[in-house]
Design an enzyme around this catalytic site. Sequence first.
Site, PDB file in Angstrom:
ATOM      1  N   HIS A 107       0.815  -1.218   0.000  1.00  0.00           N
ATOM      2  CA  HIS A 107       0.000   0.000   0.000  1.00  0.00           C
ATOM      3  C   HIS A 107       0.854   1.276   0.000  1.00  0.00           C
ATOM      4  O   HIS A 107       0.357   2.336   0.374  1.00  0.00           O
ATOM      5  CB  HIS A 107      -0.938   0.046   1.210  1.00  0.00           C
ATOM      6  CG  HIS A 107      -2.149  -0.824   1.073  1.00  0.00           C
ATOM      7  ND1 HIS A 107      -3.160  -0.568   0.177  1.00  0.00           N
ATOM      8  CD2 HIS A 107      -2.510  -1.948   1.732  1.00  0.00           C
ATOM      9  CE1 HIS A 107      -4.093  -1.492   0.287  1.00  0.00           C
ATOM     10  NE2 HIS A 107      -3.720  -2.353   1.218  1.00  0.00           N
ATOM     11  N   HIS A 111      -7.169  -4.184 -11.195  1.00  0.00           N
ATOM     12  CA  HIS A 111      -7.541  -3.813  -9.827  1.00  0.00           C
ATOM     13  C   HIS A 111      -9.056  -3.726  -9.736  1.00  0.00           C
ATOM     14  O   HIS A 111      -9.697  -3.112 -10.572  1.00  0.00           O
ATOM     15  CB  HIS A 111      -6.911  -2.459  -9.509  1.00  0.00           C
ATOM     16  CG  HIS A 111      -7.266  -1.885  -8.183  1.00  0.00           C
ATOM     17  ND1 HIS A 111      -8.201  -0.892  -8.024  1.00  0.00           N
ATOM     18  CD2 HIS A 111      -6.789  -2.150  -6.934  1.00  0.00           C
ATOM     19  CE1 HIS A 111      -8.298  -0.557  -6.755  1.00  0.00           C
ATOM     20  NE2 HIS A 111      -7.456  -1.308  -6.064  1.00  0.00           N
TER      21      HIS A 111
END
Length: 379
Positions: free
Chosen positions: A182, A282
């Site tokens: 992340h 994604h």
Amino acid sequence: MKIGRIETFYVPPRWLFVRVESDDGAVGWGEASLEGWAEAVDGAFEALRDRFIGHDPFRIEDAFQVGYRGGFYRGGPVLMSALAGLEQALWDLKGKAFGMPVWQMLGGKVRERIRAYAWIGGDRPDDIAEAAAARREQGFSAVKMNATAELDWIGTPRLFHGVVARVEAAQAAGMDVGLDFHGRVHRPMAKQLAKLLEPLGLLFIEEPLLSENPEGLEQISRLVSTPIALGERLHSRWDFKPFLTSGAVDIIQPDVSHCGGILEARKIAAMAEAYDVAVAPHCPLGPLALASCVQLAACTPNLAIQEMSLGIHYNVGADLFTFCGDKEALRPVDGCLPIPDGPGLGVTIDEDAVREAHKDRHRWRNPIFRNGDGSFAEW
């Protein structure tokens, strides 16, 4: 046929649906979800309506060119998400008009099924093992999980070993594992952690650094053999171009609801193919985003794997939608999703339920995380 109406709907938990209707009553649906920014994306549709009411809905490439370039200022997550939702809806409308799925209009499928992974979470190895076993029961053979909740400039062996133990717990449950950093980890720690994880044989490490640090990503790519993935925060083929030319990434992750839509994602994938880079779209979003990803995945040669959250967290009882009229049409079997044959995106939306859900106009916001010392931490 002309576009007669463009509507947007706030659908829980955090989605923004788009409905396009032609002047003769044909309808297509898309998803412009941008987590935490629904109001901003919705605002962009004021300009898109001025541009496209009266436009030929079948001229999808022209709509993208006008939508992307016609306002002089271009790109970015808000404008590209709005354009993505509109573009998906146009593909859905066109596919239904011609009686064929989007993948057929984009050249036909190149595979018979699509490998998929799901998200798991947990702070302890036992939690991860339990979550991984549950995903396996649901039909998945691969999962993705956080690397760590906190690793700042200076890490400790205890934190590193905890990451390794959680990965090993998921693998012991029979799952292949992708690990998402992340962008939380600064470069000194990212290098150490990536090197430590290398022997574990991960599917990929995602965003070991943020894409705003291309030099650091290139350094890490030279340091380890683990595939490096990124792309959810990139919004056009021009955003992806420097990462492909530098060789810093092995798997790109365009989001069809953030990067301008299905065709732009297909162009990004084609660019990546020329660099021998794989694609893993994604998609932690809603049903229309996933349906769009499946259309893309079906006809993309360099697909690696598809992210999926649908049917695991949302739409209990199929109260808002079905795929090709079947509640179970997009459930993984032996780790893979089937490719729907229905026209357009293959999704049947319960419009009455969507309109009812929209009345509450969700105000979902990204959670804010902080490190142990109180400083801001990336999600």
